[in-house]
Design an enzyme around this catalytic site. Structure first.
Site, PDB file in Angstrom:
ATOM      1  N   ARG A  10       0.829  -1.223   0.000  1.00 43.30           N
ATOM      2  CA  ARG A  10       0.000   0.000   0.000  1.00 43.30           C
ATOM      3  C   ARG A  10       0.857   1.265   0.000  1.00 43.30           C
ATOM      4  O   ARG A  10       0.381   2.363  -0.313  1.00 43.30           O
ATOM      5  CB  ARG A  10      -0.869  -0.056   1.257  1.00 43.30           C
ATOM      6  CG  ARG A  10      -1.700   1.140   1.558  1.00 43.30           C
ATOM      7  CD  ARG A  10      -2.640   0.794   2.698  1.00 43.30           C
ATOM      8  NE  ARG A  10      -2.130   1.194   3.992  1.00 43.30           N
ATOM      9  CZ  ARG A  10      -2.408   2.351   4.585  1.00 43.30           C
ATOM     10  NH1 ARG A  10      -3.188   3.227   3.983  1.00 43.30           N
ATOM     11  NH2 ARG A  10      -1.927   2.635   5.779  1.00 43.30           N
ATOM     12  N   GLY A  11       2.124   1.147   0.355  1.00 43.98           N
ATOM     13  CA  GLY A  11       2.991   2.324   0.468  1.00 43.98           C
ATOM     14  C   GLY A  11       3.458   2.838  -0.892  1.00 43.98           C
ATOM     15  O   GLY A  11       3.015   2.361  -1.941  1.00 43.98           O
ATOM     16  N   VAL A  13       6.529   2.697  -2.421  1.00 43.60           N
ATOM     17  CA  VAL A  13       7.283   1.715  -3.205  1.00 43.60           C
ATOM     18  C   VAL A  13       6.385   0.527  -3.535  1.00 43.60           C
ATOM     19  O   VAL A  13       6.341   0.060  -4.680  1.00 43.60           O
ATOM     20  CB  VAL A  13       8.524   1.228  -2.421  1.00 43.60           C
ATOM     21  CG1 VAL A  13       9.231   0.104  -3.166  1.00 43.60           C
ATOM     22  CG2 VAL A  13       9.482   2.387  -2.168  1.00 43.60           C
ATOM     23  N   SER A  38      -1.567  -3.303   9.331  1.00 37.75           N
ATOM     24  CA  SER A  38      -2.580  -2.464   9.972  1.00 37.75           C
ATOM     25  C   SER A  38      -4.017  -2.919   9.727  1.00 37.75           C
ATOM     26  O   SER A  38      -4.923  -2.428  10.378  1.00 37.75           O
ATOM     27  CB  SER A  38      -2.434  -1.013   9.488  1.00 37.75           C
ATOM     28  OG  SER A  38      -2.562  -0.965   8.079  1.00 37.75           O
ATOM     29  N   GLN A  73       7.675  -2.670   3.537  1.00 37.71           N
ATOM     30  CA  GLN A  73       7.011  -2.114   4.710  1.00 37.71           C
ATOM     31  C   GLN A  73       7.924  -1.172   5.487  1.00 37.71           C
ATOM     32  O   GLN A  73       7.455  -0.333   6.236  1.00 37.71           O
ATOM     33  CB  GLN A  73       6.515  -3.258   5.605  1.00 37.71           C
ATOM     34  CG  GLN A  73       5.726  -2.840   6.818  1.00 37.71           C
ATOM     35  CD  GLN A  73       4.380  -2.219   6.448  1.00 37.71           C
ATOM     36  OE1 GLN A  73       3.914  -2.359   5.325  1.00 37.71           O
ATOM     37  NE2 GLN A  73       3.784  -1.487   7.358  1.00 37.71           N
ATOM     38  N   CYS A 135      18.200   4.426  -2.987  1.00 40.60           N
ATOM     39  CA  CYS A 135      17.643   4.909  -4.254  1.00 40.60           C
ATOM     40  C   CYS A 135      18.608   5.824  -5.023  1.00 40.60           C
ATOM     41  O   CYS A 135      18.756   5.696  -6.242  1.00 40.60           O
ATOM     42  CB  CYS A 135      16.305   5.596  -4.017  1.00 40.60           C
ATOM     43  SG  CYS A 135      16.195   6.515  -2.495  1.00 40.60           S
ATOM     44  N   GLN A 162      17.073  15.114  -3.752  1.00 36.93           N
ATOM     45  CA  GLN A 162      16.157  13.993  -3.570  1.00 36.93           C
ATOM     46  C   GLN A 162      14.715  14.446  -3.353  1.00 36.93           C
ATOM     47  O   GLN A 162      14.446  15.384  -2.602  1.00 36.93           O
ATOM     48  CB  GLN A 162      16.644  13.120  -2.400  1.00 36.93           C
ATOM     49  CG  GLN A 162      18.031  12.552  -2.681  1.00 36.93           C
ATOM     50  CD  GLN A 162      18.579  11.599  -1.640  1.00 36.93           C
ATOM     51  OE1 GLN A 162      19.779  11.601  -1.388  1.00 36.93           O
ATOM     52  NE2 GLN A 162      17.752  10.770  -1.032  1.00 36.93           N
ATOM     53  N   SER A 165       8.984  12.102  -2.231  1.00 36.54           N
ATOM     54  CA  SER A 165       8.436  10.735  -2.184  1.00 36.54           C
ATOM     55  C   SER A 165       9.498   9.719  -1.786  1.00 36.54           C
ATOM     56  O   SER A 165       9.152   8.592  -1.419  1.00 36.54           O
ATOM     57  CB  SER A 165       7.797  10.352  -3.522  1.00 36.54           C
ATOM     58  OG  SER A 165       8.716  10.544  -4.570  1.00 36.54           O
ATOM     59  N   PRO A 193      -1.644  41.536 -11.280  1.00 35.27           N
ATOM     60  CA  PRO A 193      -0.310  41.563 -11.896  1.00 35.27           C
ATOM     61  C   PRO A 193       0.552  42.722 -11.399  1.00 35.27           C
ATOM     62  O   PRO A 193       1.780  42.708 -11.563  1.00 35.27           O
ATOM     63  CB  PRO A 193      -0.581  41.716 -13.394  1.00 35.27           C
ATOM     64  CG  PRO A 193      -2.050  41.687 -13.578  1.00 35.27           C
ATOM     65  CD  PRO A 193      -2.724  41.709 -12.237  1.00 35.27           C
ATOM     66  N   GLU A 241      22.431   8.677   5.056  1.00 36.46           N
ATOM     67  CA  GLU A 241      22.219   8.615   3.607  1.00 36.46           C
ATOM     68  C   GLU A 241      23.547   8.791   2.869  1.00 36.46           C
ATOM     69  O   GLU A 241      23.815   8.110   1.877  1.00 36.46           O
ATOM     70  CB  GLU A 241      21.213   9.706   3.198  1.00 36.46           C
ATOM     71  CG  GLU A 241      20.760   9.674   1.750  1.00 36.46           C
ATOM     72  CD  GLU A 241      19.694   8.610   1.475  1.00 36.46           C
ATOM     73  OE1 GLU A 241      19.368   7.814   2.379  1.00 36.46           O
ATOM     74  OE2 GLU A 241      19.200   8.575   0.336  1.00 36.46           O
ATOM     75  N   ARG A 268      17.400  17.059   0.461  1.00 41.00           N
ATOM     76  CA  ARG A 268      15.988  16.908   0.074  1.00 41.00           C
ATOM     77  C   ARG A 268      15.538  18.198  -0.600  1.00 41.00           C
ATOM     78  O   ARG A 268      15.771  19.301  -0.073  1.00 41.00           O
ATOM     79  CB  ARG A 268      15.146  16.667   1.322  1.00 41.00           C
ATOM     80  CG  ARG A 268      13.697  16.361   1.049  1.00 41.00           C
ATOM     81  CD  ARG A 268      13.446  14.946   0.616  1.00 41.00           C
ATOM     82  NE  ARG A 268      13.780  13.966   1.633  1.00 41.00           N
ATOM     83  CZ  ARG A 268      13.987  12.675   1.380  1.00 41.00           C
ATOM     84  NH1 ARG A 268      13.910  12.200   0.150  1.00 41.00           N
ATOM     85  NH2 ARG A 268      14.284  11.842   2.367  1.00 41.00           N
ATOM     86  N   HIS A 275      14.773  11.259  -8.119  1.00 34.83           N
ATOM     87  CA  HIS A 275      15.978  11.818  -7.505  1.00 34.83           C
ATOM     88  C   HIS A 275      16.981  12.183  -8.592  1.00 34.83           C
ATOM     89  O   HIS A 275      17.133  11.476  -9.586  1.00 34.83           O
ATOM     90  CB  HIS A 275      16.664  10.789  -6.607  1.00 34.83           C
ATOM     91  CG  HIS A 275      15.904  10.472  -5.355  1.00 34.83           C
ATOM     92  ND1 HIS A 275      14.801  11.170  -4.919  1.00 34.83           N
ATOM     93  CD2 HIS A 275      16.114   9.504  -4.416  1.00 34.83           C
ATOM     94  CE1 HIS A 275      14.368  10.649  -3.777  1.00 34.83           C
ATOM     95  NE2 HIS A 275      15.145   9.639  -3.459  1.00 34.83           N
TER      96      HIS A 275
END
Ligand code: NAP
Length: 371
Positions: A10-11, A13, A38, A73, A135, A162, A165, A193, A241, A268, A275
């Site tokens: 569901r996420g 990825v 969940s 997950q 990634c 990056q 998302s 304007p 990272e 980020r 990315h």
């Protein structure tokens, strides 16, 4: 048919992975079982139109019935369930998007256009954990496969840009909420304007600093800004990272640690998807730009080598141009003036596709082929 447990579908990825597996008809090669952390017991209708009762992602017993588990997950889930599952005697294949097991000796980092030989050798040796790489590193390696396979890269400095998302579903919502908030704060003035730009900037800046400005996930405004830190603080001035860059590059390529030196800053930015990385490369031997271009272009089908001019760079070398496609754009390639054999290059690709979901579904197919 191979019983395959799917977790985290569901996420960000996971949903891209499900879509790609549907497009490539991977579901015809496996018997899928959907797990949920969940909503176990609920009914889920998959992209093929079939209904499934969601199984409990915390049940070692149910997971232990699977031949293969594919999880998107997250690392906390991996850390909590994987040791118990192996301790129960489970001998199946664990395919994972999270970083938790990436650097373990009993894991392979999967990126088959770059390291199919390492994957096959590892599987032959009995390794059963196949983990997707970071990634940003994955996308840079995919884009520059030709140079790495030719053993040409001495070191690289990688400065990343990056997308939101990359951090997960909740972060995308927060960035869009921030963007909407900025935009609503200046909506009236924008319609006129004659509003001085200084007024627009001032109002937008004030909006960013309002207590109501959504920043629970990022901890700072990203819309209209950058966040120069990704993942945890290792306490030595390096983010986790950034640390991943060198260790994962060498592991993916099957080289001893430190063989190729990699360092840089990970940032980020307010891109939604895909990315980018601005890379300074030092070659072991300066083969010249034409030969480099040939190696990059001919490495595999997914590289789009973008000529180093303004029109093509703006049109083809950006998150907006590549998002949603398996194309990894490589451009701005040119020798730098700072030293012999030093080149600049920029890569950009969809971190949800080649940066996450695609290596996993390809790893699944490699395992199914051998099963
Ligand atoms: P994510 O979008 O946050 O999804 C992970 C889980 O969060 C879902 O499976 C879901 O579990 C739960 N969730 C909570 N709220 C949600 C919502 N509104 N929408 C969808 N799911 C929600 O995480 P992710 O970005 O896919 O990352 C998964 C793993 O892949 C992480 O380990 C990450 O480091 C790694 N990874 C991510 C990327 C990337 O570009 N995002 C790239 C490479 C690797 P339940 O259904 O059980 O609630």
């Amino acid at each position: 048919m191979t019983k395959t447990g799917l977790i985290g579908w569901r996420g960000m990825v996971g949903s891209v992975l499900m879509k790609r597996m549907h497009e490539e008809r991977d579901f015809r090669r496996i018997t899928p079982f959907y797990f949920s952390a969940s909503a176990s017991g609920a009914t889920h209708r998959d992209l093929e139109g079939n209904a499934h009762t969601l199984l409990d992602a915390a049940s070692v017993e149910r997971l232990g019935e699977m031949d293969i588990i594919v999880t998107c997950q997250g690392g906390d889930y991996t850390k909590s369930i994987y040791p118990a599952l192996r301790a129960s005697g489970w001998r199946g294949y664990w395919i994972d998007a999270a970083s938790a097991k990436r650097m373990d000796d009993d894991s392979l980092i999967v990126l088959d256009p770059v390291n199919r030989e390492q994957i096959d050798a590892g599987l032959d040796q009995g390794i059963r954990n196949l983990i997707g790489g970071n990634c940003s590193i994955t996308l840079s390696l995919i884009g520059l496969t030709g140079l790495f396979k030719a053993g040409l890269v001495d070191w690289m400095s990688i400065m990343t840009y990056q997308a939101a998302s990359g951090a997960g579903a909740k972060y995308v919502r927060e960035l869009l909420t921030q963007m909407a908030s900025l935009s609503s704060h200046v909506a009236t003035e924008l319609r006129d304007p004659s509003t001085p730009v200084a007024t627009l900037l001032e109002k937008a800046r004030a909006a960013q600093h309002q207590p109501s400005f959504a920043q629970k996930e990022f901890g700072a405004p990203l819309a209209g800004s950058i966040i120069p830190w990704i993942d945890s603080d290792l306490g030595n001035g390096v983010s986790r990272e950034e640390w991943k860059g060198e260790v994962e590059t060498n592991k993916i390529l099957g080289l001893p640690p430190g063989s190729i030196r990699v360092d840089g800053l990970c940032v980020r930015i307010a891109a939604l998807q895909s990315h980018s990385a601005s890379i300074t490369l030092k070659l072991k031997e300066d083969i010249g730009q034409d030969a480099m271009e040939k190696l990059i272009r001919e490495a595999h089908d997914w590289v789009d080598l973008v000529p180093n001019n303004k029109a093509d760079s703006i049109g083809r070398l950006s998150p907006a141009a590549v998002s949603g496609s398996l194309r990894v754009a490589v451009g701005r390639l040119r020798p730098m003036s700072v030293g012999e054999g030093v080149y600049s290059v920029l890569t950009t690709g969809d971190q949800l596709l080649w940066g996450a979901a695609e290596p996993l579904r390809r790893a699944l197919n490699i395992v199914v082929d051998r099963h």
